[in-house]
Scaffold this motif. Structure first.
Motif, PDB file in Angstrom:
ATOM      1  N   ILE A 182      -3.223   4.231   6.533  1.00  0.00           N
ATOM      2  CA  ILE A 182      -2.682   3.073   5.814  1.00  0.00           C
ATOM      3  C   ILE A 182      -3.121   1.765   6.472  1.00  0.00           C
ATOM      4  O   ILE A 182      -3.582   0.836   5.809  1.00  0.00           O
ATOM      5  CB  ILE A 182      -1.146   3.170   5.729  1.00  0.00           C
ATOM      6  N   ILE A 223       0.850  -1.200   0.000  1.00  0.00           N
ATOM      7  CA  ILE A 223       0.000   0.000   0.000  1.00  0.00           C
ATOM      8  C   ILE A 223       0.882   1.245   0.000  1.00  0.00           C
ATOM      9  O   ILE A 223       0.660   2.193  -0.763  1.00  0.00           O
ATOM     10  CB  ILE A 223      -0.939   0.004   1.224  1.00  0.00           C
ATOM     11  N   GLU A 224       1.902   1.228   0.837  1.00  0.00           N
ATOM     12  CA  GLU A 224       2.806   2.373   0.918  1.00  0.00           C
ATOM     13  C   GLU A 224       3.491   2.638  -0.421  1.00  0.00           C
ATOM     14  O   GLU A 224       3.654   3.802  -0.821  1.00  0.00           O
ATOM     15  CB  GLU A 224       3.865   2.125   2.007  1.00  0.00           C
ATOM     16  N   ILE A 257       5.289   8.863   5.997  1.00  0.00           N
ATOM     17  CA  ILE A 257       4.512   7.702   6.414  1.00  0.00           C
ATOM     18  C   ILE A 257       4.985   7.376   7.805  1.00  0.00           C
ATOM     19  O   ILE A 257       6.166   7.116   8.022  1.00  0.00           O
ATOM     20  CB  ILE A 257       4.726   6.524   5.450  1.00  0.00           C
ATOM     21  N   THR A 307      -6.671   1.347   5.790  1.00  0.00           N
ATOM     22  CA  THR A 307      -6.885   0.935   4.401  1.00  0.00           C
ATOM     23  C   THR A 307      -6.702  -0.568   4.248  1.00  0.00           C
ATOM     24  O   THR A 307      -7.480  -1.239   3.561  1.00  0.00           O
ATOM     25  CB  THR A 307      -5.909   1.685   3.469  1.00  0.00           C
ATOM     26  N   LYS A 321      -0.227   8.044   6.285  1.00  0.00           N
ATOM     27  CA  LYS A 321       0.544   8.894   5.391  1.00  0.00           C
ATOM     28  C   LYS A 321      -0.042  10.281   5.550  1.00  0.00           C
ATOM     29  O   LYS A 321      -1.255  10.461   5.419  1.00  0.00           O
ATOM     30  CB  LYS A 321       0.396   8.406   3.943  1.00  0.00           C
TER      31      LYS A 321
END
Length: 407
Positions: free
Chosen positions: A296, A53-54, A135, A299, A158
RNA sequence: CGGGAAGUAGCUUAGCUUGGUAGAGCACCUCGUUCGGGACGAGGAGGUCGCAGGUUCAAAUCCUGUCUUCCCGACCA
């Protein structure tokens, strides 16, 4: 990667503390382990997805000209006194003292720090605009942590901050980042609604939230089914059934998980903390700021909630921790290892090298949810493998398999 | 923070009403049989029954306090 080296502690039964599907599955599949209420350890498999994801976020933001930095989680009270939020923020702010009795907090957000970082340098119109993100782990002493990663007291976020010379430029960034956010969530396999929201604790002019519609969501959303109009119910007096303001039809109501938000802050922090620049005529102006967050870890949970079945995870190709899950069911370690080594040259491969019975490997593979499964079974010695993709199983010769994966 | 529920082995739990010093399933170790969808048998290891105090000859069980966790609500970038 050999599964025996990865530490994937799967569970047959979910711990009784978990109630919602995604929370149960993340515990059962060995993605996370609870350390305290609202505080989780990300185990290797969960961490791999977080990193994916990052990576998507970094790609999209870097493409806009944003730069990554890393600010401290531990922040001195002085900065929060400058903005006035030490007194305004309330008990959600995790406060602590060092050995000299100096006061600190664990940052729930970083407007103060970022403003202090740039204010000494962004003193000329020539240095604007600027967009910086990080992040980082955030802390909020939530009254009630909930649903695993949904609402934690420690979570990964983030946060992006833009610095503009005027409102027009801030608005431009706002729209640009809004579009990037839509791409980010789409790439994560999430469909989001963009809804207007309150500006909340951060303060500011205008704000939107990115919502994943879900029955376990904590926010109530009013939206028009026939247009893109949507608003957080807490930011309006509208109700379900009312005509949408864009006249597209009656509003519907639904629950949403807030995975991202964007704020036009304006000059709240530049005013209180003295972040100003000189224009061409030498006049001073406060910098126009905006901030943009993506939860994050939340998510990750939303992806699981949206894609998983009751029996196992199902990863979108963009986030999957591995491309292939290879399940050898025979004792021929030499042949299976050679197969694995070759596939691993081109793909991320998880090899279930554990000395477990076939049923255990199948069940765990179903739980973990890697999209492509290669079974090296009875007929492997005769030159056959089974490829299972999204539950569809086909038997291939080894040669056909290598052809199909182009490796 | 208000309301509710629950803490017994890594996980799921029985026992608590009616006090007599803890039992099962899964997981783990050994042996054997099994061996393609969470195997079977035999043996074994693992527990300050959340913690503290009280009542009692005796407390997982009764009483008080406390901590922790979950759910509903309120709150919330």
């Amino acid at each position: 990667m050999k599964q025996s080296h990865l530490y994937v502690p799967t569970l047959k039964e979910a711990p009784k503390d978990a109630e919602v599907k995604s929370h149960k599955l993340m515990l059962r599949a060995g993605l996370i382990k609870q350390t305290a209420a609202g505080i989780y350890t990300y185990l290797p498999l969960g961490l791999k997805v977080l990193k994916n994801i990052e990576a998507i976020i970094r790609e999209e933001l870097d493409a806009l000209g944003c730069s990554e930095l890393l600010m401290p989680a531990l922040q001195p009270k002085d900065l929060w006194d400058e903005s006035g939020r030490w007194d305004d923020y309330g008990p959600e702010l995790m406060r602590l003292k060092d050995r000299k009795d100096r006061e600190f907090c664990l940052g729930p957000t970083h407007e103060e720090v970022i403003t202090a970082v740039v204010r000494d340098v962004l003193t000329s119109y020539k240095k604007l605009p600027l967009a910086l993100y990080q992040i980082q782990t955030k802390y909020r002493d939530e009254m009630r942590p909930r649903f695993g990663l949904m609402r934690g007291r420690e979570f990964i976020m983030k946060d992006l901050y833009t610095f503009s010379k005027d409102v027009d430029d801030m608005n431009h960034w706002y729209e640009t980042v809004k579009e990037a956010y839509s791409r980010i969530f789409e790439r994560c396999g999430l469909s989001t609604k963009i809804v207007a929201s309150n500006t909340g604790e951060i303060g500011g002019i205008e704000a939107h939230e990115f919502m994943v519609m879900s029955e376990v969501g904590e926010d109530t959303i009013l939206y028009s089914p026939s247009s893109t109009y949507g608003i957080n119910a807490e930011a309006t007096t509208l109700q379900a059934g009312d005509m949408a303001p864009d006249a597209s039809g009656p509003l519907k109501s639904g629950k949403g998980i807030e995975v991202g938000n964007i704020f036009k802050i304006g000059t709240k922090y530049s005013d209180t903390m003295g972040a100003a620049y000189q224009d061409q005529e030498g006049h001073m102006h406060p910098i126009q700021m905006a901030s943009y967050g993506i939860g994050i870890s939340r998510t990750l949970m939303a992806v699981v909630e949206e894609h998983a079945t009751e029996d196992g995870l199902r990863w979108p190709a963009s986030l999957t921790p591995f491309d292939y899950h290879v399940l050898p069911l025979t004792d021929d370690a030499t042949a299976t290892d050679a197969f694995y080594q070759r596939l691993a040259k081109s793909y991320k491969v998880l090899l279930d090298d554990r000395r477990e019975r076939a049923g255990v490997k199948f069940k765990d593979a179903g739980l973990i949810g890697i999209p492509r499964r290669v079974i090296l079974g009875k007929t492997f010695k005769d030159g056959f493998v089974e490829l299972e993709v999204n539950g569809e199983k086909e038997t291939l010769t080894v040669a056909e398999f290598w052809q199909s994966v182009n490796a």
